[in-house]
Design a protein around this motif. Structure first.
Motif, PDB file in Angstrom:
ATOM      1  N   PHE A  68      50.134  29.066 131.857  1.00 24.99           N
ATOM      2  CA  PHE A  68      51.129  28.075 131.432  1.00 24.99           C
ATOM      3  C   PHE A  68      50.518  26.676 131.461  1.00 24.99           C
ATOM      4  O   PHE A  68      50.728  25.876 130.549  1.00 24.99           O
ATOM      5  CB  PHE A  68      52.373  28.130 132.321  1.00 24.99           C
ATOM      6  N   GLU A  69      49.744  26.362 132.487  1.00 25.87           N
ATOM      7  CA  GLU A  69      49.105  25.052 132.597  1.00 25.87           C
ATOM      8  C   GLU A  69      48.139  24.823 131.424  1.00 25.87           C
ATOM      9  O   GLU A  69      48.069  23.735 130.871  1.00 25.87           O
ATOM     10  CB  GLU A  69      48.362  24.924 133.934  1.00 25.87           C
ATOM     11  N   GLN A  70      47.427  25.856 131.024  1.00 23.93           N
ATOM     12  CA  GLN A  70      46.517  25.743 129.883  1.00 23.93           C
ATOM     13  C   GLN A  70      47.302  25.476 128.593  1.00 23.93           C
ATOM     14  O   GLN A  70      46.930  24.612 127.799  1.00 23.93           O
ATOM     15  CB  GLN A  70      45.694  27.021 129.748  1.00 23.93           C
ATOM     16  N   VAL A  71      48.387  26.191 128.398  1.00 19.59           N
ATOM     17  CA  VAL A  71      49.226  25.987 127.209  1.00 19.59           C
ATOM     18  C   VAL A  71      49.818  24.583 127.235  1.00 19.59           C
ATOM     19  O   VAL A  71      49.826  23.876 126.219  1.00 19.59           O
ATOM     20  CB  VAL A  71      50.336  27.058 127.140  1.00 19.59           C
ATOM     21  N   LEU A  72      50.300  24.152 128.391  1.00 17.82           N
ATOM     22  CA  LEU A  72      50.869  22.812 128.521  1.00 17.82           C
ATOM     23  C   LEU A  72      49.840  21.749 128.148  1.00 17.82           C
ATOM     24  O   LEU A  72      50.159  20.763 127.495  1.00 17.82           O
ATOM     25  CB  LEU A  72      51.386  22.591 129.941  1.00 17.82           C
ATOM     26  N   GLY A  73      48.591  21.971 128.528  1.00 20.31           N
ATOM     27  CA  GLY A  73      47.520  21.041 128.172  1.00 20.31           C
ATOM     28  C   GLY A  73      47.325  20.908 126.669  1.00 20.31           C
ATOM     29  O   GLY A  73      46.931  19.854 126.174  1.00 20.31           O
ATOM     30  N   HIS A  74      47.599  21.964 125.933  1.00 19.95           N
ATOM     31  CA  HIS A  74      47.498  21.916 124.466  1.00 19.95           C
ATOM     32  C   HIS A  74      48.722  21.267 123.826  1.00 19.95           C
ATOM     33  O   HIS A  74      48.626  20.662 122.765  1.00 19.95           O
ATOM     34  CB  HIS A  74      47.311  23.323 123.892  1.00 19.95           C
ATOM     35  N   VAL A  75      49.884  21.415 124.465  1.00 16.12           N
ATOM     36  CA  VAL A  75      51.138  20.919 123.912  1.00 16.12           C
ATOM     37  C   VAL A  75      51.360  19.431 124.211  1.00 16.12           C
ATOM     38  O   VAL A  75      51.866  18.685 123.372  1.00 16.12           O
ATOM     39  CB  VAL A  75      52.325  21.753 124.460  1.00 16.12           C
ATOM     40  N   LEU A  76      50.981  18.985 125.403  1.00 15.66           N
ATOM     41  CA  LEU A  76      51.273  17.613 125.837  1.00 15.66           C
ATOM     42  C   LEU A  76      50.825  16.524 124.867  1.00 15.66           C
ATOM     43  O   LEU A  76      51.586  15.577 124.638  1.00 15.66           O
ATOM     44  CB  LEU A  76      50.653  17.345 127.213  1.00 15.66           C
ATOM     45  N   THR A 135      54.192  20.287 142.827  1.00 18.00           N
ATOM     46  CA  THR A 135      55.219  19.977 141.828  1.00 18.00           C
ATOM     47  C   THR A 135      54.557  19.423 140.573  1.00 18.00           C
ATOM     48  O   THR A 135      53.845  18.430 140.612  1.00 18.00           O
ATOM     49  CB  THR A 135      56.223  18.936 142.371  1.00 18.00           C
ATOM     50  N   ARG A 136      54.761  20.088 139.440  1.00 19.43           N
ATOM     51  CA  ARG A 136      54.237  19.634 138.139  1.00 19.43           C
ATOM     52  C   ARG A 136      55.340  18.852 137.481  1.00 19.43           C
ATOM     53  O   ARG A 136      56.469  19.320 137.372  1.00 19.43           O
ATOM     54  CB  ARG A 136      53.851  20.849 137.296  1.00 19.43           C
ATOM     55  N   TRP A 137      55.050  17.622 137.043  1.00 18.83           N
ATOM     56  CA  TRP A 137      56.089  16.746 136.527  1.00 18.83           C
ATOM     57  C   TRP A 137      55.649  16.025 135.260  1.00 18.83           C
ATOM     58  O   TRP A 137      54.464  15.854 134.992  1.00 18.83           O
ATOM     59  CB  TRP A 137      56.516  15.738 137.592  1.00 18.83           C
ATOM     60  N   LEU A 138      56.661  15.610 134.496  1.00 23.37           N
ATOM     61  CA  LEU A 138      56.491  14.834 133.269  1.00 23.37           C
ATOM     62  C   LEU A 138      57.485  13.685 133.323  1.00 23.37           C
ATOM     63  O   LEU A 138      58.619  13.870 133.747  1.00 23.37           O
ATOM     64  CB  LEU A 138      56.805  15.687 132.034  1.00 23.37           C
ATOM     65  N   ASP A 193      51.231  28.829 137.426  1.00 28.21           N
ATOM     66  CA  ASP A 193      50.653  29.782 136.480  1.00 28.21           C
ATOM     67  C   ASP A 193      49.541  29.112 135.683  1.00 28.21           C
ATOM     68  O   ASP A 193      49.802  28.202 134.889  1.00 28.21           O
ATOM     69  CB  ASP A 193      51.748  30.288 135.542  1.00 28.21           C
ATOM     70  N   PRO A 194      48.287  29.529 135.846  1.00 30.02           N
ATOM     71  CA  PRO A 194      47.183  28.875 135.144  1.00 30.02           C
ATOM     72  C   PRO A 194      47.268  28.997 133.617  1.00 30.02           C
ATOM     73  O   PRO A 194      46.836  28.104 132.894  1.00 30.02           O
ATOM     74  CB  PRO A 194      45.929  29.566 135.687  1.00 30.02           C
ATOM     75  N   ALA A 242      62.639  12.068 134.369  1.00 33.46           N
ATOM     76  CA  ALA A 242      61.556  12.850 134.970  1.00 33.46           C
ATOM     77  C   ALA A 242      61.935  14.325 134.903  1.00 33.46           C
ATOM     78  O   ALA A 242      63.080  14.698 135.153  1.00 33.46           O
ATOM     79  CB  ALA A 242      61.328  12.432 136.418  1.00 33.46           C
ATOM     80  N   PHE A 243      60.972  15.142 134.532  1.00 32.14           N
ATOM     81  CA  PHE A 243      61.186  16.579 134.417  1.00 32.14           C
ATOM     82  C   PHE A 243      60.207  17.275 135.354  1.00 32.14           C
ATOM     83  O   PHE A 243      59.006  17.000 135.308  1.00 32.14           O
ATOM     84  CB  PHE A 243      60.962  17.044 132.976  1.00 32.14           C
ATOM     85  N   THR A 244      60.717  18.149 136.214  1.00 24.64           N
ATOM     86  CA  THR A 244      59.847  18.931 137.096  1.00 24.64           C
ATOM     87  C   THR A 244      59.911  20.389 136.658  1.00 24.64           C
ATOM     88  O   THR A 244      60.996  20.933 136.430  1.00 24.64           O
ATOM     89  CB  THR A 244      60.260  18.805 138.576  1.00 24.64           C
ATOM     90  N   LEU A 245      58.747  20.996 136.518  1.00 26.31           N
ATOM     91  CA  LEU A 245      58.677  22.398 136.111  1.00 26.31           C
ATOM     92  C   LEU A 245      59.056  23.312 137.265  1.00 26.31           C
ATOM     93  O   LEU A 245      58.869  22.970 138.435  1.00 26.31           O
ATOM     94  CB  LEU A 245      57.260  22.750 135.668  1.00 26.31           C
ATOM     95  N   LEU A 246      59.548  24.490 136.923  1.00 24.83           N
ATOM     96  CA  LEU A 246      59.810  25.505 137.937  1.00 24.83           C
ATOM     97  C   LEU A 246      58.502  25.782 138.676  1.00 24.83           C
ATOM     98  O   LEU A 246      57.433  25.831 138.056  1.00 24.83           O
ATOM     99  CB  LEU A 246      60.309  26.792 137.286  1.00 24.83           C
ATOM    100  N   PRO A 247      58.552  25.966 139.987  1.00 20.33           N
ATOM    101  CA  PRO A 247      57.323  26.215 140.753  1.00 20.33           C
ATOM    102  C   PRO A 247      56.492  27.382 140.210  1.00 20.33           C
ATOM    103  O   PRO A 247      55.266  27.308 140.178  1.00 20.33           O
ATOM    104  CB  PRO A 247      57.839  26.497 142.168  1.00 20.33           C
TER     105      PRO A 247
END
Length: 169
Positions: free
Chosen positions: A71-79, A102-105, A68-69, A58-63
């Motif tokens: 970063f969340e948008q970029v993550l949505g493209h990368v995932l 907490t944002r997690w993968l 950061d909206p 499990a990976f948790t992103l830095l708060p």
């Protein structure tokens, strides 16, 4: 290469680690990276063939990143590139955001050890040249031949998992 892919359960630290989505019990922080923390965890809803709970990463992103909206948008493209199994790449099987932000993968646990753990094992002589060349060749091969569409990720010893001496990032 000594390694146990079983998360160690330390009674003093386990109680302070959260359970993500009432499913993934974080057991031990393996490493901190530039983007967050990597944990050994157990999937409380999936069992292995021996009846024990399945081990996952499990990976948790830095708060700051999780909030950061952009970063969340970029993550949505990368995932999506990491949500399909690809040799040498982390296979993200679940992701989300907890009520506390907490944002997690969650990734499948392939066993192995982090490059940073391997480097810690070395004595004053350093890594034997054949092993170092094999490792660098493996990393180069991953970048050249097995990356997802586009280039995503980052390279640091706490983000490289060695599995049978072949790296994955």
């Amino acid at each position: 290469m000594p390694f146990s892919n079983q998360p160690s359960v330390d009674a003093n630290t386990t109680q302070s680690l959260p359970i993500l989505q009432e499913r993934y019990a974080l057991r031990r922080c393996m490493a901190e990276t530039a983007l967050g923390k990597l944990y050994w965890a157990q999937d409380l809803k999936q069992q292995q063939s021996n009846g024990e709970q399945a081990n996952v990463l499990a990976f948790t992103l830095l708060p700051a990143l999780a909030q950061d909206p952009v970063f969340e948008q970029v993550l949505g493209h990368v995932l999506p590139a990491y949500q399909k199994p690809t040799l040498g790449m982390p296979h993200i099987t679940d992701d989300g955001k907890s009520a506390d932000g907490t944002r997690w993968l969650v990734m499948r646990n392939n066993g192995g050890m982090l490059l940073s753990e391997r480097l810690t094992e070395l004595d004053d002589r350093g890594m034997p040249l054949p092993e170092a060349l094999e490792l660098l060749d493996g990393i180069s091969h991953l970048f050249a031949n097995q990356r997802p569409d586009g280039v995503f990720g980052y390279l640091e010893p706490n983000a490289i998992l060695l599995n049978d001496k072949s790296p994955a990032y």
